[in-house]
Design an enzyme around this catalytic site. Structure first.
Site, PDB file in Angstrom:
ATOM      1  N   THR A 247     -40.491 -23.016 -82.125  1.00  0.00           N
ATOM      2  CA  THR A 247     -39.100 -23.239 -81.477  1.00  0.00           C
ATOM      3  C   THR A 247     -38.082 -22.132 -82.273  1.00  0.00           C
ATOM      4  O   THR A 247     -38.543 -21.633 -83.443  1.00  0.00           O
ATOM      5  CB  THR A 247     -38.427 -24.318 -81.901  1.00  0.00           C
ATOM      6  N   ASP A 248     -37.212 -21.483 -81.614  1.00  0.00           N
ATOM      7  CA  ASP A 248     -36.661 -20.477 -82.485  1.00  0.00           C
ATOM      8  C   ASP A 248     -35.526 -21.477 -83.528  1.00  0.00           C
ATOM      9  O   ASP A 248     -34.950 -20.511 -84.343  1.00  0.00           O
ATOM     10  CB  ASP A 248     -35.605 -19.454 -81.558  1.00  0.00           C
TER      11      ASP A 248
ATOM     12  N   TYR B 264     -35.666 -31.722 -87.556  1.00  0.00           N
ATOM     13  CA  TYR B 264     -36.358 -31.221 -86.619  1.00  0.00           C
ATOM     14  C   TYR B 264     -37.062 -29.973 -86.696  1.00  0.00           C
ATOM     15  O   TYR B 264     -38.125 -29.574 -87.038  1.00  0.00           O
ATOM     16  CB  TYR B 264     -35.953 -31.133 -85.151  1.00  0.00           C
TER      17      TYR B 264
ATOM     18  N   LYS C 296     -40.707 -28.385 -88.064  1.00  0.00           N
ATOM     19  CA  LYS C 296     -41.490 -27.178 -87.187  1.00  0.00           C
ATOM     20  C   LYS C 296     -41.699 -25.903 -88.118  1.00  0.00           C
ATOM     21  O   LYS C 296     -42.852 -25.504 -88.002  1.00  0.00           O
ATOM     22  CB  LYS C 296     -40.511 -26.880 -85.957  1.00  0.00           C
TER      23      LYS C 296
END
Length: 338
Positions: free
Chosen positions: A139-140, A164, A168
């Site tokens: 994810t960015d 989160y 990641k």
């Protein structure tokens, strides 16, 4: 004979769009879908492929090493496309432990099993497993937040701000380490906010649609001016397909839609389309249901991705702009749920 690829988290939003796309496009693969079926997984999203002889579903946890080892042996897995992750920021604030377990430990388990199955020793693949690849979807949000200008690139330093995104980011670094330490053939993609059919109802765009049509308040965090870059899910699937087949080992590719919008702009567009396609009985606009709620803790202000690398090196282009993509998304929700 079909080549078996393990897809993790294939019953989730992006995975359940990717698997039908991939099976239809590539007749040479057999997809093994490993999904724990948490609240975010929905097998009905895979109805297009459930009867395919090139698709097998296995319910299980990516942290279960014995199960992952069994699947590699049973199906002679030749590639991994790894979607499985806990992904809702609010949930990570309220209960971060499962995010660490799934996103970090689960990714490690998959990588380590794949390495031992495919490789004799560091930088030495077994003869029959040359070219086997592990693709990791991220994810960015690992890059943190942006000011009013600038874009995330593949060289932007990591600065995750939620449990989160920290989990990641950690998983991305483990994938990187397996390339540099063991010579494993890995690729990583970091994407901007996805939207489209099959997305879980907890996410922003489905929440706006669901609340509007139910006549409930439409909650918007803070002042509604947080900016995200929006990527139509099938465009993301096409990017993953390209990276898996043509990306350079060890490289990261950012996939973005070049569709920056504030949350207020998102809700305005959705309400305007619903006003046209499914008017309120009282004739008023759905925009009257918008309410502002207390902002999320540590809420990043702006994300935006520079997708030049995947565009220039692999020839990827997004087919949908936000206007066309959001119309397709709303039409899907209306036909599916209302």
């Amino acid at each position: 004979m079909s080549e078996s690829i393990l897809v993790t988290g294939g019953a989730g939003f992006i995975g359940s769009n990717f698997i039908p796309y991939f099976i239809e496009k590539h007749s040479e693969y057999h997809i093994i879908n490993l999904d724990k079926l948490t609240y975010a997984g929905n097998l009905s999203n895979l109805s297009e492929v459930e009867d395919s002889d090139r698709y097998t579903f296995v319910q299980g946890d990516i942290c279960n090493r014995e199960l992952v080892e069994y699947l590699f042996r049973q199906y002679d897995i030749r590639g991994v496309i790894h979607f499985a992750a806990e992904s809702h920021v609010d949930n990570s604030i309220n209960g971060p432990e499962i995010f660490v377990k799934t996103n970090i430990n689960g990714t490690f388990t998959l990588l380590d099993v794949a390495r031992k199955y495919w490789m004799e020793s560091p930088f030495n693949y077994k003869k029959e497993y040359q070219g086997c690849r592990f693709h990791h979807i991220s994810t960015d949000e690992v890059y943190g937040t942006l000011g009013e200008t600038g874009f995330f690139t593949e060289t932007t330093p990591y600065a995750p701000n939620s449990p989160y995104s920290a989990a990641k980011a950690s998983s991305d670094l483990i994938v990187r380490a397996y390339h540099h330490t063991y010579g494993m053939n890995v690729t990583t993609s970091n994407c901007s906010n996805n939207y489209g059919p099959k997305q879980h109802s907890e996410k922003l765009i489905p929440t706006i649609i669901r609340k509007a049509l139910a006549g409930e308040n439409i909650p918007i965090y803070g002042d509604g001016k947080n900016i995200r870059d929006w990527l139509y899910v099938i465009d993301h699937c096409a990017g993953i397909d390209l990276i898996y087949h043509r990306g350079k080992a060890g490289e990261t590719y950012n996939i973005g839609g070049r569709n920056e919008r504030t949350n207020l702009q998102i809700v305005d567009v959705i309400c305007a389309i619903l006003d046209d396609q499914r008017p309120r009985p009282d004739g008023k606009s759905y925009k009257e249901q918008v309410t502002f709620v207390k902002d999320r803790a540590g809420h990043d202000r702006r994300y935006a991705i520079d997708a030049a690398k995947i565009e220039n090196e692999l020839g990827w282009r997004a087919d949908e702009n936000f206007e066309s993509g959001i119309l397709k998304t709303i039409e899907w929700y209306l036909s599916k749920h209302f």
